[in-house]
Design an enzyme around this catalytic site. Structure first.
Site, PDB file in Angstrom:
ATOM      1  N   LYS A  11      23.657  22.033  26.380  1.00 49.14           N
ATOM      2  CA  LYS A  11      24.978  22.799  25.843  1.00 49.14           C
ATOM      3  C   LYS A  11      26.098  22.115  26.025  1.00 49.14           C
ATOM      4  O   LYS A  11      26.475  21.067  26.759  1.00 49.14           O
ATOM      5  CB  LYS A  11      25.015  24.070  26.532  1.00 49.14           C
ATOM      6  N   ASP A 137      24.370  28.425  35.347  1.00 49.35           N
ATOM      7  CA  ASP A 137      24.386  28.417  33.789  1.00 49.35           C
ATOM      8  C   ASP A 137      22.748  28.238  33.449  1.00 49.35           C
ATOM      9  O   ASP A 137      22.275  27.842  32.296  1.00 49.35           O
ATOM     10  CB  ASP A 137      25.006  27.415  33.072  1.00 49.35           C
TER      11      ASP A 137
HETATM   12  O1  C5P Z   1      25.986  27.796  40.302  1.00 49.24           O
HETATM   13  P1  C5P Z   1      26.004  26.340  40.394  1.00 49.24           P
HETATM   14  O2  C5P Z   1      25.344  25.693  41.429  1.00 49.24           O
HETATM   15  O3  C5P Z   1      25.806  25.564  39.262  1.00 49.24           O
HETATM   16  O4  C5P Z   1      27.633  25.961  40.705  1.00 49.24           O
HETATM   17  C1  C5P Z   1      28.111  24.715  41.353  1.00 49.24           C
HETATM   18  C2  C5P Z   1      29.171  24.903  41.925  1.00 49.24           C
HETATM   19  O5  C5P Z   1      30.145  25.127  40.993  1.00 49.24           O
HETATM   20  C3  C5P Z   1      29.416  26.071  43.034  1.00 49.24           C
HETATM   21  O6  C5P Z   1      29.050  25.915  44.221  1.00 49.24           O
HETATM   22  C4  C5P Z   1      30.541  26.567  42.752  1.00 49.24           C
HETATM   23  O7  C5P Z   1      31.318  25.764  43.961  1.00 49.24           O
HETATM   24  C5  C5P Z   1      31.171  26.038  41.403  1.00 49.24           C
HETATM   25  N1  C5P Z   1      31.214  27.297  40.594  1.00 49.24           N
HETATM   26  C6  C5P Z   1      32.427  28.314  40.798  1.00 49.24           C
HETATM   27  N2  C5P Z   1      32.516  29.323  39.785  1.00 49.24           N
HETATM   28  C7  C5P Z   1      31.275  29.431  38.749  1.00 49.24           C
HETATM   29  C8  C5P Z   1      30.428  28.461  38.771  1.00 49.24           C
HETATM   30  C9  C5P Z   1      30.423  27.291  39.578  1.00 49.24           C
HETATM   31  O8  C5P Z   1      33.159  28.211  41.433  1.00 49.24           O
HETATM   32  N3  C5P Z   1      31.612  30.134  38.029  1.00 49.24           N
END
Ligand code: C5P
Length: 301
Positions: A11, A137
């Site tokens: 994406k 995502d």
């Molecule tokens: O959700 P995911 O594991 O993909 O996110 C990785 C990191 O990115 C999270 O640990 C967080 O620190 C940050 N993040 C965030 N806000 C979001 C998505 C991700 O702070 N909306």
């Protein structure tokens, strides 16, 4: 044993607006996800001994229990008590750490495929809950095409799709950690005096005015460009090549140009390709997305 082959598309984020920090530390987002025709290939084979075996051909990716594909298979097994296992082979084309969602796409493809191969029969509600546990995502990749993402990015609204666009993708030779990008954003944001939180993405959806896409922003760019000034340079070069929009994808490091006309995109890709690792791809509609996932995975909802 039955074998299923999936193509798991990447994406780009056509815009990424950060509205603020939530109590759980995540950032509240308004983003537009768009599937593109850059795919990993995943081969699934059912195992009757219950084991999950994962291998992949990219030495820069950890093919162990921390891998999102492994975690997707395991979470599905845990929650459902499924007795079957799987042998999963991933042929990577989507580079990791570039903001292209490769790992999340693979995880969603795994949830959808094993849901069918293990005869679990989960519907959207259960699969979206598992996807949100795996990452912000992953949910988008259960649907694909063009979608609005809200909340952490896990609340997904499928959107009506315009015609096919052309995407010139520049892949820098370094990766960016998403967690670190958001941390740096918090530090930088604190030092900014004025913030304009009016969402261009929401305006675009309300007005249905395609010209508004030229105003889309990625709020993580400021942080990434500060650390890697060469990204700002790439964005500038794309901007002057006739792109409707030039933006970093997600937390980077990939930067893309979006073109309405194929010839402009081809010219830009040829020119930029002399300096950078460059890929020319088209956007992928929701229907195409389902076809790529294959009959083994495509949801009938
Ligand atoms: O959700 P995911 O594991 O993909 O996110 C990785 C990191 O990115 C999270 O640990 C967080 O620190 C940050 N993040 C965030 N806000 C979001 C998505 C991700 O702070 N909306």
């Amino acid at each position: 044993m039955e074998e299923v082959i999936c193509f798991s598309p990447a994406k780009i984020n056509l815009g990424l607006e950060i509205l603020g920090v939530r109590e759980d530390g995540y950032h509240e987002l308004v983003t537009l996800y768009q599937s593109i025709d850059l795919c990993d290939k995943i081969i699934f084979k059912v195992r009757t001994d219950g084991h999950i075996l994962l291998t992949g051909n990219d030495p820069l990716v950890a093919w162990n229990k921390t891998n999102l594909v492994f975690r997707a298979a395991e979470i599905l097994k845990q929650k459902t008590g499924a007795r079957l296992g799987a042998e999963i082979l991933v042929e990577k084309n989507i580079p990791a750490g570039r903001g292209l969602g490769g790992g999340s796409s693979n995880a969603a493809a795994t949830l959808l495929t094993l849901n069918r191969l293990w005869d679990i029969g989960y519907g959207p509600e259960e699969l979206f809950a598992l996807a949100a546990e795996l990452g912000s995502d992953v949910s988008f990749f259960l649907i694909g095409g063009l979608c609005l993402g809200l909340g952490r990015g896990e609340r997904i609204l499928p959107l009506e799709e315009p015609t096919r666009w052309w995407v010139v993708l520049i892949l820098p030779d370094f990766s960016v950690s998403t967690a670190l990008a958001y941390q740096e954003y918090d530090l930088l944001e604190r030092s900014l005096t004025s913030t304009n939180k009016e969402s261009k993405i929401i305006q675009f959806l309300e007005a249905k005015d395609i010209s508004l896409i030229r105003q889309f922003k990625n709020d993580l760019e400021a942080v990434a460009f500060k650390i890697y000034p060469q990204l700002a340079e790439i964005k500038q070069e794309i901007n002057s090549s006739g792109a409707e929009l030039s933006l970093m994808s997600g937390s980077g490091s990939a930067v893309f140009g979006l073109y309405m006309q194929e010839d402009l995109a081809r010219e830009a890709a040829a020119r930029l390709g002399e300096k950078y690792r460059t890929i020319l791809v088209a956007t992928v509609s929701r229907e195409e997305y389902r076809r790529k996932l294959g009959t083994g995975a495509s949801p009938n909802w």
